[in-house]
Motif scaffolding. Structure first.
Motif, short mmCIF file in Angstrom:
data_model
loop_
_atom_site.label_atom_id
_atom_site.label_comp_id
_atom_site.label_asym_id
_atom_site.label_seq_id
_atom_site.Cartn_x
_atom_site.Cartn_y
_atom_site.Cartn_z
N ARG A 128 91.48 -171.35 -85.66
CA ARG A 128 92.70 -169.98 -84.70
C ARG A 128 94.44 -171.30 -84.58
NH1 ARG A 128 88.94 -167.75 -80.26
NH2 ARG A 128 88.73 -169.76 -79.94
N GLY A 129 95.27 -170.50 -84.46
CA GLY A 129 96.61 -171.43 -83.81
C GLY A 129 97.13 -172.35 -84.59
N LYS A 130 96.73 -172.22 -86.58
CA LYS A 130 97.43 -172.72 -86.87
C LYS A 130 99.09 -173.13 -87.24
CE LYS A 130 96.28 -174.87 -91.85
NZ LYS A 130 96.00 -174.87 -92.79
N ASP A 131 99.15 -171.52 -86.45
CA ASP A 131 100.96 -171.92 -86.84
C ASP A 131 101.69 -172.29 -85.51
OD1 ASP A 131 100.00 -169.56 -85.22
OD2 ASP A 131 101.54 -168.46 -85.10
N LEU A 132 100.59 -172.60 -84.42
CA LEU A 132 101.41 -173.40 -83.32
C LEU A 132 101.44 -175.03 -83.18
CD1 LEU A 132 99.21 -171.64 -81.00
CD2 LEU A 132 102.06 -170.87 -81.34
N LEU A 133 101.36 -175.26 -84.00
CA LEU A 133 100.66 -176.89 -84.50
C LEU A 133 102.13 -177.33 -84.61
CD1 LEU A 133 97.12 -177.22 -86.08
CD2 LEU A 133 97.61 -177.74 -83.44
N ARG A 134 102.51 -178.44 -84.56
CA ARG A 134 103.81 -179.43 -84.33
C ARG A 134 103.21 -180.41 -84.89
NH1 ARG A 134 104.23 -174.59 -84.50
NH2 ARG A 134 105.97 -173.25 -83.80
N GLY A 135 103.69 -180.98 -85.80
CA GLY A 135 103.73 -183.07 -86.24
C GLY A 135 104.61 -183.65 -85.89
N TYR A 136 104.71 -184.39 -85.54
CA TYR A 136 105.70 -185.61 -84.83
C TYR A 136 105.77 -186.66 -85.69
CZ TYR A 136 106.46 -182.22 -80.96
OH TYR A 136 107.03 -181.32 -80.76
N ARG A 137 106.59 -187.18 -86.07
CA ARG A 137 106.60 -188.93 -86.32
C ARG A 137 106.68 -189.38 -85.75
NH1 ARG A 137 103.62 -188.85 -91.50
NH2 ARG A 137 103.41 -187.00 -92.66
N LEU A 138 107.11 -191.59 -85.43
CA LEU A 138 107.85 -191.71 -84.99
C LEU A 138 108.52 -191.99 -85.70
CD1 LEU A 138 105.82 -194.53 -83.24
CD2 LEU A 138 106.90 -192.70 -82.00
N SER A 139 109.40 -192.07 -87.18
CA SER A 139 110.74 -192.76 -87.75
C SER A 139 109.49 -191.18 -89.41
CB SER A 139 110.32 -193.50 -88.08
OG SER A 139 109.47 -194.12 -89.46
N SER A 140 110.97 -191.34 -90.16
CA SER A 140 110.75 -190.47 -91.19
C SER A 140 109.67 -190.88 -92.24
CB SER A 140 112.65 -189.66 -91.91
OG SER A 140 112.86 -191.02 -92.38
N THR A 141 109.81 -192.64 -92.47
CA THR A 141 109.28 -193.00 -93.15
C THR A 141 107.27 -193.51 -92.52
OG1 THR A 141 109.33 -194.49 -92.93
CG2 THR A 141 110.95 -193.79 -94.85
N ALA A 142 107.07 -193.45 -91.37
CA ALA A 142 106.00 -193.47 -90.35
C ALA A 142 104.83 -193.08 -91.15
CB ALA A 142 105.95 -193.01 -89.18
N PRO A 143 104.04 -193.99 -91.07
CA PRO A 143 102.90 -193.04 -91.85
C PRO A 143 102.11 -192.17 -91.64
CG PRO A 143 102.41 -195.39 -91.59
CD PRO A 143 104.46 -195.17 -91.77
N THR A 144 102.19 -192.16 -90.03
CA THR A 144 100.93 -191.32 -89.23
C THR A 144 101.86 -190.45 -88.60
OG1 THR A 144 101.76 -193.10 -87.05
CG2 THR A 144 99.72 -193.24 -87.76
N ARG A 145 101.23 -188.77 -88.31
CA ARG A 145 101.94 -187.94 -87.80
C ARG A 145 100.56 -188.39 -86.63
NH1 ARG A 145 101.82 -182.04 -91.10
NH2 ARG A 145 99.86 -182.23 -91.39
N ARG A 146 101.53 -187.38 -85.06
CA ARG A 146 100.71 -186.72 -83.95
C ARG A 146 100.77 -185.52 -84.31
NH1 ARG A 146 101.87 -191.90 -84.65
NH2 ARG A 146 101.07 -192.90 -83.01
N VAL A 147 99.83 -184.70 -83.93
CA VAL A 147 99.75 -183.00 -84.38
C VAL A 147 99.16 -182.53 -82.18
CG1 VAL A 147 98.35 -180.74 -85.34
CG2 VAL A 147 99.88 -182.94 -86.71
N VAL A 148 100.34 -181.78 -81.88
CA VAL A 148 100.23 -181.25 -80.70
C VAL A 148 99.85 -179.37 -80.87
CG1 VAL A 148 100.62 -182.79 -79.21
CG2 VAL A 148 102.55 -180.81 -80.26
N ALA A 149 99.42 -179.05 -79.89
CA ALA A 149 99.46 -177.40 -80.39
C ALA A 149 100.85 -176.75 -79.29
CB ALA A 149 98.33 -176.79 -79.34
N ALA A 150 101.91 -176.05 -80.24
CA ALA A 150 102.91 -176.15 -79.00
C ALA A 150 103.38 -175.41 -78.00
CB ALA A 150 103.89 -175.38 -80.50
N CYS A 151 101.98 -174.84 -77.62
CA CYS A 151 102.08 -173.55 -76.65
C CYS A 151 101.57 -174.12 -75.50
CB CYS A 151 100.28 -172.53 -77.89
SG CYS A 151 99.25 -173.38 -78.24
#
Length: 130
Positions: free
Chosen positions: A22-45
Motif C-alpha cells: 500500500r502507498g507505493k505512490d507516496l514513496l519518494r527517493g532521495y540521492r546525495l548526488s545524481s551519481t550516488a549509488p544509494t537512495r533513501r526512500v521515505v513515505a511522503a505523507c
C-alpha cells in the motif's frame, strides 16, 4: 534513527521477498548526488524513512525503527564500523570486525545466488537529489 554511537540500525531483506502493498505512490527517493549509488526512500505523507537501497543491490536495508518497540529482529552484525569517529567506542554485544564482515558478505552472495543473480527493481515515481 541514529543511535547513541552514531550508527543506524537496519534490517536487511532480499528484494524478492519484500513487497510494498500500500502507498507505493507516496514513496519518494532521495540521492546525495545524481551519481550516488544509494537512495533513501521515505513515505511522503508523513516523511517517515522506510529504507535505504544500493544501486544494483538485491536487498533492502529497512530502518529497524519501523518495527514496534522490541519487535525488530535482533542485530547479528555491525558493518562499516571503520567510518566511526575515534571517540565512539563499540561494546561487544554485537559482533563486528573483518571476519564477521566477510561472513556477512558471504551471506549476501549466497542469497544473490539463490535469487538467480537477479536484482529486482523497486519503481519510485519521484526522486530528488539533495
Amino acid at each position: 534513527m541514529m543511535e547513541e554511537n552514531g550508527g543506524t540500525r537496519f534490517v536487511l531483506y532480499r528484494k524478492d521477498r519484500s513487497e510494498i502493498t500500500r502507498g507505493k505512490d507516496l514513496l519518494r527517493g532521495y540521492r546525495l548526488s545524481s551519481t550516488a549509488p544509494t537512495r533513501r526512500v521515505v513515505a511522503a505523507c508523513c516523511n517517515s524513512p522506510l529504507f535505504l537501497e544500493f544501486k544494483g543491490g538485491h536487498w533492502l536495508s529497512l530502518y529497524s525503527s519501523l518495527w514496534p518497540e522490541g519487535q525488530a529482529p535482533k542485530p547479528e552484525i555491525r558493518t562499516v564500523t571503520g567510518d566511526r569517529g575515534a571517540d565512539v567506542v563499540l561494546d561487544n554485544a554485537i559482533p563486528s570486525g573483518t571476519w564477521q564482515t566477510m561472513g556477512f558478505y558471504g551471506k549476501l552472495l549466497t542469497a544473490w545466488i539463490a535469487m538467480g543473480f537477479k536484482v529486482p527493481n523497486i519503481e519510485i515515481k519521484e526522486e530528488a537529489v539533495i
